[in-house]
Design a protein around this motif. Structure first.
Motif, PDB file in Angstrom:
ATOM      1  N   SER A   1      -6.298   2.742   2.661  1.00 44.25           N
ATOM      2  CA  SER A   1      -6.328   2.021   4.100  1.00 44.25           C
ATOM      3  C   SER A   1      -7.398   1.067   4.060  1.00 44.25           C
ATOM      4  O   SER A   1      -7.276   0.041   4.668  1.00 44.25           O
ATOM      5  CB  SER A   1      -6.438   3.131   4.886  1.00 44.25           C
ATOM      6  OG  SER A   1      -7.505   3.904   4.961  1.00 44.25           O
ATOM      7  N   ARG A   2      -8.639   1.555   3.430  1.00 46.88           N
ATOM      8  CA  ARG A   2      -9.832   0.706   3.568  1.00 46.88           C
ATOM      9  C   ARG A   2     -10.112  -0.266   2.611  1.00 46.88           C
ATOM     10  O   ARG A   2     -10.526  -1.330   2.928  1.00 46.88           O
ATOM     11  CB  ARG A   2     -10.880   1.774   3.833  1.00 46.88           C
ATOM     12  CG  ARG A   2     -12.404   0.863   3.971  1.00 46.88           C
ATOM     13  CD  ARG A   2     -12.436   0.575   5.474  1.00 46.88           C
ATOM     14  NE  ARG A   2     -13.831  -0.176   5.646  1.00 46.88           N
ATOM     15  CZ  ARG A   2     -14.088  -1.273   5.451  1.00 46.88           C
ATOM     16  NH1 ARG A   2     -13.043  -2.252   5.513  1.00 46.88           N
ATOM     17  NH2 ARG A   2     -15.278  -1.787   5.492  1.00 46.88           N
ATOM     18  N   ILE A   3      -9.850   0.152   1.428  1.00 51.38           N
ATOM     19  CA  ILE A   3     -10.299  -0.755  -0.011  1.00 51.38           C
ATOM     20  C   ILE A   3      -9.344  -1.682  -0.525  1.00 51.38           C
ATOM     21  O   ILE A   3      -9.834  -2.691  -0.711  1.00 51.38           O
ATOM     22  CB  ILE A   3     -10.818   0.312  -0.917  1.00 51.38           C
ATOM     23  CG1 ILE A   3     -11.920   1.325  -0.448  1.00 51.38           C
ATOM     24  CG2 ILE A   3     -11.227  -0.447  -2.202  1.00 51.38           C
ATOM     25  CD1 ILE A   3     -13.214   0.703  -0.145  1.00 51.38           C
ATOM     26  N   ARG A   4      -8.027  -1.414  -0.528  1.00 52.41           N
ATOM     27  CA  ARG A   4      -7.074  -1.933  -1.315  1.00 52.41           C
ATOM     28  C   ARG A   4      -6.956  -3.386  -0.685  1.00 52.41           C
ATOM     29  O   ARG A   4      -7.153  -4.247  -1.456  1.00 52.41           O
ATOM     30  CB  ARG A   4      -5.614  -1.349  -1.250  1.00 52.41           C
ATOM     31  CG  ARG A   4      -4.880  -1.981  -2.302  1.00 52.41           C
ATOM     32  CD  ARG A   4      -3.805  -0.932  -2.768  1.00 52.41           C
ATOM     33  NE  ARG A   4      -2.886  -1.484  -3.696  1.00 52.41           N
ATOM     34  CZ  ARG A   4      -1.776  -0.928  -4.200  1.00 52.41           C
ATOM     35  NH1 ARG A   4      -1.698   0.420  -4.035  1.00 52.41           N
ATOM     36  NH2 ARG A   4      -1.050  -1.643  -5.228  1.00 52.41           N
ATOM     37  N   ALA A   5      -6.525  -3.520   0.599  1.00 47.32           N
ATOM     38  CA  ALA A   5      -6.294  -4.927   0.836  1.00 47.32           C
ATOM     39  C   ALA A   5      -7.387  -5.670   1.218  1.00 47.32           C
ATOM     40  O   ALA A   5      -7.654  -6.864   0.786  1.00 47.32           O
ATOM     41  CB  ALA A   5      -5.408  -4.759   2.563  1.00 47.32           C
ATOM     42  N   ALA A   6      -8.579  -5.009   1.623  1.00 42.08           N
ATOM     43  CA  ALA A   6      -9.858  -5.725   1.769  1.00 42.08           C
ATOM     44  C   ALA A   6     -10.579  -6.181   0.377  1.00 42.08           C
ATOM     45  O   ALA A   6     -11.262  -7.220   0.514  1.00 42.08           O
ATOM     46  CB  ALA A   6     -10.759  -4.651   2.513  1.00 42.08           C
ATOM     47  N   SER A   7     -10.139  -5.594  -0.455  1.00 38.18           N
ATOM     48  CA  SER A   7     -11.037  -5.885  -1.694  1.00 38.18           C
ATOM     49  C   SER A   7     -10.349  -7.471  -2.159  1.00 38.18           C
ATOM     50  O   SER A   7     -11.054  -8.227  -3.067  1.00 38.18           O
ATOM     51  CB  SER A   7     -10.798  -4.998  -3.230  1.00 38.18           C
ATOM     52  OG  SER A   7      -9.264  -4.772  -3.389  1.00 38.18           O
ATOM     53  N   ILE A   8      -9.119  -7.786  -2.119  1.00 41.90           N
ATOM     54  CA  ILE A   8      -8.559  -9.294  -2.387  1.00 41.90           C
ATOM     55  C   ILE A   8      -9.621 -10.329  -2.088  1.00 41.90           C
ATOM     56  O   ILE A   8      -9.840 -11.204  -2.963  1.00 41.90           O
ATOM     57  CB  ILE A   8      -7.330  -9.183  -2.143  1.00 41.90           C
ATOM     58  CG1 ILE A   8      -6.348  -8.101  -2.621  1.00 41.90           C
ATOM     59  CG2 ILE A   8      -6.555 -10.536  -2.199  1.00 41.90           C
ATOM     60  CD1 ILE A   8      -4.664  -7.800  -2.080  1.00 41.90           C
ATOM     61  N   ASP A   9     -10.022 -10.519  -0.900  1.00 41.38           N
ATOM     62  CA  ASP A   9     -10.920 -11.623  -0.527  1.00 41.38           C
ATOM     63  C   ASP A   9     -12.175 -11.386  -1.360  1.00 41.38           C
ATOM     64  O   ASP A   9     -12.619 -12.697  -1.559  1.00 41.38           O
ATOM     65  CB  ASP A   9     -10.908 -11.615   1.006  1.00 41.38           C
ATOM     66  CG  ASP A   9      -9.719 -11.955   1.606  1.00 41.38           C
ATOM     67  OD1 ASP A   9      -8.788 -12.566   1.064  1.00 41.38           O
ATOM     68  OD2 ASP A   9      -9.495 -11.699   2.776  1.00 41.38           O
ATOM     69  N   TYR A  10     -12.758 -10.299  -1.303  1.00 45.96           N
ATOM     70  CA  TYR A  10     -13.886 -10.234  -2.195  1.00 45.96           C
ATOM     71  C   TYR A  10     -13.772 -10.675  -3.634  1.00 45.96           C
ATOM     72  O   TYR A  10     -14.689 -11.542  -4.103  1.00 45.96           O
ATOM     73  CB  TYR A  10     -14.544  -8.796  -2.072  1.00 45.96           C
ATOM     74  CG  TYR A  10     -15.125  -8.254  -0.965  1.00 45.96           C
ATOM     75  CD1 TYR A  10     -16.304  -8.933  -0.366  1.00 45.96           C
ATOM     76  CD2 TYR A  10     -14.363  -7.620  -0.040  1.00 45.96           C
ATOM     77  CE1 TYR A  10     -16.924  -8.320   0.460  1.00 45.96           C
ATOM     78  CE2 TYR A  10     -14.855  -6.938   1.212  1.00 45.96           C
ATOM     79  CZ  TYR A  10     -16.257  -7.410   1.577  1.00 45.96           C
ATOM     80  OH  TYR A  10     -16.810  -6.918   2.776  1.00 45.96           O
TER      81      TYR A  10
ATOM     82  N   THR B   1       0.853  -1.204  -0.110  1.00 49.44           N
ATOM     83  CA  THR B   1      -0.081  -0.153   0.051  1.00 49.44           C
ATOM     84  C   THR B   1       1.030   1.346  -0.161  1.00 49.44           C
ATOM     85  O   THR B   1       2.202   1.016   0.278  1.00 49.44           O
ATOM     86  CB  THR B   1      -0.806   0.113   1.162  1.00 49.44           C
ATOM     87  OG1 THR B   1       0.040   0.206   2.545  1.00 49.44           O
ATOM     88  CG2 THR B   1      -1.668  -1.308   1.470  1.00 49.44           C
ATOM     89  N   SER B   2       0.325   2.402  -0.338  1.00 51.88           N
ATOM     90  CA  SER B   2       1.090   3.563  -0.338  1.00 51.88           C
ATOM     91  C   SER B   2       1.631   3.810   1.231  1.00 51.88           C
ATOM     92  O   SER B   2       2.752   4.571   1.302  1.00 51.88           O
ATOM     93  CB  SER B   2       0.227   4.791  -0.721  1.00 51.88           C
ATOM     94  OG  SER B   2      -0.720   4.909   0.061  1.00 51.88           O
ATOM     95  N   GLN B   3       0.854   3.383   2.157  1.00 50.59           N
ATOM     96  CA  GLN B   3       1.540   3.575   3.639  1.00 50.59           C
ATOM     97  C   GLN B   3       2.838   2.789   3.639  1.00 50.59           C
ATOM     98  O   GLN B   3       3.780   3.032   4.186  1.00 50.59           O
ATOM     99  CB  GLN B   3       0.541   2.881   4.476  1.00 50.59           C
ATOM    100  CG  GLN B   3      -0.501   3.803   4.967  1.00 50.59           C
ATOM    101  CD  GLN B   3      -1.725   4.107   4.102  1.00 50.59           C
ATOM    102  OE1 GLN B   3      -1.499   3.235   3.047  1.00 50.59           O
ATOM    103  NE2 GLN B   3      -2.869   4.685   4.429  1.00 50.59           N
ATOM    104  N   ASP B   4       2.795   1.230   3.009  1.00 50.60           N
ATOM    105  CA  ASP B   4       4.111   0.717   3.112  1.00 50.60           C
ATOM    106  C   ASP B   4       5.043   1.607   2.568  1.00 50.60           C
ATOM    107  O   ASP B   4       6.375   1.602   2.962  1.00 50.60           O
ATOM    108  CB  ASP B   4       4.014  -0.627   2.173  1.00 50.60           C
ATOM    109  CG  ASP B   4       2.970  -1.412   2.977  1.00 50.60           C
ATOM    110  OD1 ASP B   4       2.691  -1.603   4.186  1.00 50.60           O
ATOM    111  OD2 ASP B   4       2.320  -2.391   2.036  1.00 50.60           O
ATOM    112  N   LEU B   5       4.640   2.159   1.442  1.00 50.07           N
ATOM    113  CA  LEU B   5       5.910   2.906   0.475  1.00 50.07           C
ATOM    114  C   LEU B   5       6.351   4.064   1.397  1.00 50.07           C
ATOM    115  O   LEU B   5       7.454   4.440   1.343  1.00 50.07           O
ATOM    116  CB  LEU B   5       5.191   3.438  -0.812  1.00 50.07           C
ATOM    117  CG  LEU B   5       4.812   1.994  -1.643  1.00 50.07           C
ATOM    118  CD1 LEU B   5       4.205   2.874  -3.017  1.00 50.07           C
ATOM    119  CD2 LEU B   5       5.964   1.227  -2.066  1.00 50.07           C
ATOM    120  N   ALA B   6       5.439   4.723   1.906  1.00 47.58           N
ATOM    121  CA  ALA B   6       5.696   6.011   2.778  1.00 47.58           C
ATOM    122  C   ALA B   6       6.571   5.397   3.696  1.00 47.58           C
ATOM    123  O   ALA B   6       7.372   6.157   4.271  1.00 47.58           O
ATOM    124  CB  ALA B   6       4.401   6.508   3.205  1.00 47.58           C
TER     125      ALA B   6
END
Ligand code: FAD
Length: 411
Positions: free
Chosen positions: A58-67, A8-13
């Motif tokens: 923060s909310r969508i990116r990781a959560a979307s994978i399981d969907y 995520t961009s947080q990781d990158l930051a």
């Protein structure tokens, strides 16, 4: 084994803040906006862009994978997108560049949800707002803006895809104060969950192609989810059958009484896919860069190998070319100068680059690039849809070539 990276961009930051590679600090490019495109926004739009982008990451990116893995529609995530105003981008007065960057950032978080947001704004809200009656606008727009109501755009048919404008076979028959619709549609996004579908049908009286609001609970409307897709798995695409579906006469969109009336909206929606292509490439870059910095082979990080560096540079170059092209497209769109040839060129070029970028990203992750656990496998599948829908790569190329030669190779 737990996945090593879901970048995520947080990781990158975080990496940007502290990590070093032995070759100096990792450069501060968390947004990967090398050409300063975001700086072209007004200060207010820039602030809103950053807020929405942080939410998406923060909310969508990781959560979307399981969907995506489960082919499930994330009702609660869509409600949250609505709270950030993503259901009203078409009509809220923001600039074309802002709208485009929003589409790119939603795609960077999840391509299926960007398809939902894009079709929703460009084709559903756009159609009702610019071609609908006052009564239709009053009934549907408030819920659409809040994303508590969803529409489907039903044009493609089982036997007519690329040749739909000439071949469309669904019929509309006027009987007193009703229209009666018969036919079949294929691939229709949100077809199983939408409140209504905008159905394109040929009026048997004058042979014109017209657009009708068909509520999905009308007798005779059946939607069956198309399962086992390799991309856009969150988007519920459907086969729709319309069997003597009766709707009030007032459900005809008064501005859509022949196909040419929709041309402007269809041109803009073609261009929207270019923004999706930007977003998916930024996502591929995020994941590839993060993985190259963390995965070690031969005793060092992949990021130290020249061939890996070249692939990272190429993905970033492709993403930046696409972003710069789309930013200029937004400028001419804002000035009212966008033609079909530019929209088709942008769509075909950016999706070709996107396909190349995700293929490089997939390979850069080695075997882990196959798995959606590392996100790249998801991007790899999603890029295929961008390449084909809203006019296939080939058809959009033929539209460009027709414009520059004066010769049509497809009609
Ligand atoms: C996941 C997904 C979501 C979609 N969502 C929607 C939606 O919400 N609403 C909707 O209405 N539609 C939707 N579509 C349909 C989409 O727009 C069509 O798939 C697309 O237009 C291509 O049509 P087709 O699949 O019938 O392919 P075809 O038209 O059968 O084409 C097959 C191949 O032949 C090529 N081809 C066709 N004609 C020519 C020619 N003259 N010269 C050279 N090559 C040619 C094409 O480029 C393609 O490679 C969606 C499709 C997908 C896959």
């Amino acid at each position: 084994m737990q996945p090593q990276t879901r970048a995520t961009s947080q990781d990158l930051a975080e990496q940007d803040a502290g990590e070093t590679t032995g070759g100096g600090p990792v450069p501060p490019f968390p947004d990967v906006d090398l050409m300063y495109i975001v700086d072209l926004l007004s200060p207010e739009e820039k602030t809103r862009y950053r807020e929405v982008r942080a939410f998406l990451q923060s909310r969508i990116r990781a959560a979307s994978i399981d969907y995506w893995n489960r082919e499930e529609f994330p009702v609660e995530l869509v409600a949250e997108l609505g709270k950030y105003g993503l259901g009203a981008l078409q009509t809220d007065g923001t600039s074309k560049l802002f709208k485009g960057l929003m589409y790119a950032e939603v795609a960077r978080a999840d391509v299926s949800l960007s398809a939902l947001v894009g079709i929703h704004n460009e084709l559903i809200v756009g159609m009702v707002d610019s071609l609908g009656s006052e009564e239709q606008k009053k009934r549907w727009l408030p819920g659409l803006h809040a994303l508590t109501r969803i529409g489907a755009f039903a044009l493609t048919e089982p036997d007519h895809g690329s040749d739909i404008s000439g071949g469309l076979a669904t019929t509309a028959r006027r009987e007193d104060d009703e229209w009666v619709i018969n036919g079949a549609k294929r691939w229709i996004g949100a077809g199983t969950i939408a409140d209504f579908a905008l159905v394109w049908a040929r009026d048997v009286a004058d042979q014109q192609i017209k657009c009708f609001i068909v509520e999905t609970d009308r007798p005779g409307y059946t939607a069956t989810k198309i399962a086992n897709k390799i991309g856009l798995r969150i988007m519920q695409n459907a086969d729709i059958v319309l069997d003597e579906v009766r709707i009030p006469a007032a459900n005809l969109l008064p501005g859509a009484t022949d196909f040419s009336k929709a041309n402007e909206l269809l041109r803009d929606s073609r261009a929207w896919v270019g923004w999706q292509a930007v977003g998916i490439q930024l996502a591929a870059f995020d994941v590839a860069r993060s993985y190259a910095l963390s995965r070690k082979q031969f005793g060092k990080e992949l990021a130290r190998f020249q061939l890996i560096q070249q692939q990272l540079a190429e993905i970033l170059g492709n993403a930046s070319v696409s972003l710069a092209l789309m930013a200029q497209l937004a400028t001419i769109q804002q000035d009212g100068k966008l033609e079909m040839v530019q929209a088709a060129m942008a769509k075909s070029t950016t999706t070709r680059l996107a396909r190349a970028s995700v293929a490089m990203g997939r390979s850069l992750l080695g075997g882990n690039g196959i798995s959606t656990d590392y996100e790249m496998g998801k991007l790899f599948g999603d890029a295929e849809i961008l390449y084909t829908y809203e006019g296939s790569y080939e058809i959009n190329s033929l539209i460009v070539a027709r414009a520059v030669t004066g010769k049509s190779a497809f009609v």
